[in-house]
Design a protein around this motif. Structure first.
Motif, mmCIF file in Angstrom:
data_model
loop_
_atom_site.group_PDB
_atom_site.id
_atom_site.type_symbol
_atom_site.label_atom_id
_atom_site.label_comp_id
_atom_site.label_asym_id
_atom_site.label_seq_id
_atom_site.Cartn_x
_atom_site.Cartn_y
_atom_site.Cartn_z
ATOM 1 N N PHE A 1 0.825 -1.221 0.000
ATOM 2 C CA PHE A 1 0.000 0.000 0.000
ATOM 3 C C PHE A 1 0.857 1.267 0.000
ATOM 4 N N LYS A 2 2.154 1.127 0.293
ATOM 5 C CA LYS A 2 3.066 2.272 0.166
ATOM 6 C C LYS A 2 3.780 2.204 -1.180
ATOM 7 N N VAL A 3 4.277 1.000 -1.531
ATOM 8 C CA VAL A 3 5.135 0.867 -2.715
ATOM 9 C C VAL A 3 4.340 1.058 -4.013
ATOM 10 N N VAL A 4 3.167 0.422 -4.091
ATOM 11 C CA VAL A 4 2.428 0.433 -5.359
ATOM 12 C C VAL A 4 1.961 1.850 -5.751
ATOM 13 N N PRO A 5 1.296 2.604 -4.841
ATOM 14 C CA PRO A 5 0.871 3.949 -5.248
ATOM 15 C C PRO A 5 2.060 4.850 -5.614
ATOM 16 N N GLN A 6 3.163 4.689 -4.906
ATOM 17 C CA GLN A 6 4.337 5.502 -5.222
ATOM 18 C C GLN A 6 4.847 5.190 -6.635
ATOM 19 N N ALA A 7 4.886 3.912 -6.962
ATOM 20 C CA ALA A 7 5.333 3.517 -8.307
ATOM 21 C C ALA A 7 4.373 4.069 -9.360
ATOM 22 N N THR A 8 3.070 3.983 -9.091
ATOM 23 C CA THR A 8 2.079 4.471 -10.064
ATOM 24 C C THR A 8 2.277 5.974 -10.319
ATOM 25 N N GLU A 9 2.445 6.746 -9.237
ATOM 26 C CA GLU A 9 2.682 8.193 -9.363
ATOM 27 C C GLU A 9 3.910 8.467 -10.203
ATOM 28 N N GLU A 10 4.973 7.718 -9.907
ATOM 29 C CA GLU A 10 6.252 7.928 -10.596
ATOM 30 C C GLU A 10 6.121 7.613 -12.088
ATOM 31 N N ILE A 11 5.393 6.542 -12.406
ATOM 32 C CA ILE A 11 5.213 6.184 -13.827
ATOM 33 C C ILE A 11 4.431 7.286 -14.532
ATOM 34 N N LYS A 12 3.372 7.780 -13.888
ATOM 35 C CA LYS A 12 2.562 8.848 -14.501
ATOM 36 C C LYS A 12 3.426 10.081 -14.733
ATOM 37 N N LYS A 13 4.269 10.406 -13.746
ATOM 38 C CA LYS A 13 5.135 11.577 -13.832
ATOM 39 C C LYS A 13 6.078 11.431 -15.035
ATOM 40 N N ARG A 14 6.689 10.256 -15.149
ATOM 41 C CA ARG A 14 7.658 10.054 -16.235
ATOM 42 C C ARG A 14 6.977 10.000 -17.594
ATOM 43 N N LYS A 15 5.774 9.434 -17.616
ATOM 44 C CA LYS A 15 5.086 9.328 -18.914
ATOM 45 C C LYS A 15 4.447 10.651 -19.304
ATOM 46 N N GLY A 16 3.967 11.373 -18.277
ATOM 47 C CA GLY A 16 3.245 12.612 -18.539
ATOM 48 C C GLY A 16 4.220 13.714 -18.885
#
Ligand SMILES: Cc1cc2nc3c(=O)[nH]c(=O)nc-3n(C[C@H](O)[C@H](O)[C@H](O)COP(=O)(O)OP(=O)(O)OC[C@H]3O[C@@H](n4cnc5c(N)ncnc54)[C@H](O)[C@@H]3O)c2cc1C
Lengths: 317, 266
Positions: free
Chosen positions: A302-317
């Motif tokens: 619940f800490k690792v997954v949302p952080q990874a999702t945010e980071e992917i969105k940041k890099r893709k966006g």
């Protein structure tokens, strides 16, 4: 020239990638014919021609979908006879394997399932015992029946398209005599995500998600992947049984499998250990899943997954 | 009701499993009753019990085909509650593929139905070794029975069977009349364990030893000789080795994305 017959059960409005893969393999074996069941849209017929089919067989009966498996096998046996095919290719679904099974008995033909590659001489490649062996096998009979897993070959189209001839195959009159009837059908809601067995990326959750697949769904969407689950999660009713990966669920072999809150029991591993890259997120450093992970994170999903999702969105966006 | 349940003796998946010998057949040391067949046995016992068990004229026969050790799958089934067992064993059966296996099992089922007809053949959804799911469908084809496979629920009312079958896009209700062949998934029930009483009672139950001669099958039709497919090569996959393991220090999500980027998976 050798002939290969591809069976497509209800091609639908557009050909699936798995059907195009079967056509690609069929072309490597010889002249291609297609036997289908159900409705055939004009553009699907054209697509079959574009992928090399020279003959399209259709059944004389329209009610094959009202029965379980048996009459489709009877129809396909008649289509094999009409085509003179030496190889029959089907999808590696539950229905595909059982149609293949019965066709094998009808034609006294060897059946090989879970195929991931076919050589020009008909040698089939597969992996057995939960991915612990890769084997080659061959039918010793005049006709070989193979069911092929999705994502086994890259789809290619031939240089020259053909205009396939349409031929109606008479379904034997006793085809439905000893068949179980399908009397009710409940459609399941589509998830909008890629189909689990065909997905390039799978994000799977287990008992550790504690009823909340939300964060995993967001990661799957950020990666364009499918959702999967362990049996503990499906048994708990947190997600449908169709999402189960493993011995009694689906076998997947994606480029990337992210396992979150799954311990990695042998029955779960059986369904995913041929994935190219495995990532595991688990609180417990002793979890067996870490034995097969290329990248393991000991931590709270619940800490690792949302952080990874945010980071992917940041890099893709 | 007379029910034949197929029980396979398979290598325990908890241990490493191996292919051996010239035919690359499965090494059957360390074998157990296939877990997936326990669901079929449970379904059979529930159907029998709902009809008054043995007193009500119900019979659950556990049938296994395999080398000497396979009788253990039958014995375990008797301990769990099957009323009798049959073990088909013959050297000529070694290396049988699905076609040869279903041919021999079909003959064994006909043999068991010679005195009074078999109403229902029950199997697991797949074996846990070969995992092809071919045998139930092939048995139905050979025996001319309706096949109701991958049942996740099963009701029998008189001679009408109703079952649920879950597919990817839809769940179907399937109907057939007895006699029939049904394979069940692990969703159908919770298999029971053998208890002390069952273990004692099993010692008195009959196990019929069958050979190919008994069931009228020629050795050339089964085994490696009668199989329609041959495994030509088998290569053990190199075992997966663990990669990098990190402990989350507040930035593991970012490190995960770095890893995915390095693997060109983003
Ligand atoms: C006949 C048979 C067939 C089966 N078929 C299948 C099958 O097809 N597929 C399948 O998956 N299983 C199957 N099983 C079940 C299998 O044996 C396991 O019971 C199951 O896989 C366990 O699921 P799990 O890993 O999610 O749960 P558990 O084993 O309970 O593991 C949960 C994990 O989550 C971790 N965790 C908890 N909270 C968190 C958190 N907040 N963050 C990170 N990690 C956390 C825990 O450390 C633990 O490792 C089958 C069993 C049988 C007997």
């Amino acid at each position: 020239m050798a002939k290969a017959l591809v069976f497509i059960d209800n091609p639908g409005a557009a050909l699936k990638k798995s059907s195009l893969e079967l056509l690609t393999i069929a072309r490597s074996l010889g002249e291609v014919a297609v036997a289908f069941n159900g409705e055939l849209h004009d553009d699907v017929a054209a697509a079959l021609g574009a992928h090399g089919a020279s003959v399209l067989y259709r059944p004389s009966a329209a009610d094959l979908d009202d029965y379980l498996v048996a009459p489709k096998a009877a129809y396909l046996a008649a289509a094999v006879a009409a085509s003179g095919a030496g190889t029959v290719l089907l999808e590696n679904t539950a229905d595909g394997k059982e149609i293949a099974a019965r066709l094998g008995v009808k034609l006294n033909a060897g059946v090989i399932t879970d195929v991931v590659g076919v050589d020009a001489d008909g040698t089939a490649h597969k992996s057995v015992l939960a991915g612990s062996y890769t084997t080659t096998a061959k039918a010793r009979t005049a006709v070989a029946v193979l069911t092929v897993k999705p994502n086994s070959v890259d789809v290619e189209s031939p240089a020259a398209a053909s205009t396939p001839e349409a031929v109606t195959v008479e379904v034997p009159s006793d085809a439905t005599a000893n068949a179980a009837r399908i009397t009710g059908r409940a459609e399941k809601a589509a998830s909008g995500r890629p189909e689990l067995t065909e997905a390039r990326i799978v994000v799977a959750g287990g008992r550790g998600v504690d009823g909340n697949f939300g964060p995993l769904g967001e990661l799957a969407d950020a990666l364009g992947g499918a959702l999967g689950a362990s049996r503990a999660a499906t048994d708990a009713g947190w997600i449908g049984h169709d999402y189960q990966v493993g011995q009694t669920g689906k076998t997947v072999s994606p480029q990337l499998y992210i396992s979150a809150g799954i311990s990695g029991a042998i029955q779960q591993k059986a369904g995913m250990q041929t994935s190219k890259v495995i990532v595991a997120i688990n609180k417990d450093a002793e979890s067996p899943i870490f034995e097969i992970a290329d990248f393991g994170i000991i931590g709270d999903l619940f800490k690792v997954v949302p952080q990874a999702t945010e980071e992917i969105k940041k890099r893709k966006g | 009701m007379k029910i034949v349940v197929l029980v396979k003796h398979v290598p325990d998946a908890q241990f490493d499993r191996h292919l051996t010998g010239p035919g690359n057949t499965t090494d059957r040391d360390e074998s157990i009753l296939s877990e997936l067949d326990e669901y079929a046995l449970e379904a059979a016992l529930q159907l029998s019990e709902a009809r008054g068990g043995a007193k009500g004229g119900n019979e659950v026969i556990a049938l296994s085909m395999g080398p000497a050790g396979a009788v253990n799958a039958v014995k375990k089934s008797l301990q769990i509650g099957a009323s009798s067992g049959a073990h088909l064993s013959d050297d000529a059966l070694a290396g049988s593929d699905a076609a040869a296996t279903s041919l021999a099992l079909a003959a064994a089922i006909r043999y068991l139905g010679a005195d009074s007809p078999v109403d229902l053949v029950l199997t697991g959804m797949a074996s846990t070794d070969g995992e092809t799911s071919l045998v139930p469908a092939q048995l139905a084809e050979r025996l001319g029975l309706p096949q109701v496979t991958f049942a996740s629920s099963l009701d029998v009312d008189g001679d009408r069977i109703t079952a649920r079958r879950d597919g990817d896009a839809h769940a179907d209700t399937v109907e057939a009349t007895l006699p029939a062949l049904v394979s069940v998934t692990d969703q159908i029930n919770e298999p029971r364990y053998p208890n002390f009483k069952g273990i004692i009672a099993a010692k008195k139950k009959k196990i019929t030893a069958l050979t190919l001669a008994d069931i009228g099958v020629d050795a050339a039709q089964v085994g490696a000789a009668g199989s329609l497919t041959a495994v030509e090569t088998a290569e053990a996959r190199p075992p997966r080795t663990a990669g990098t393991i990190i402990t989350d220090e507040g930035d593991a999500g970012i490190k995960l994305v770095d890893f995915l980027a390095a693997q060109k998976l983003l």
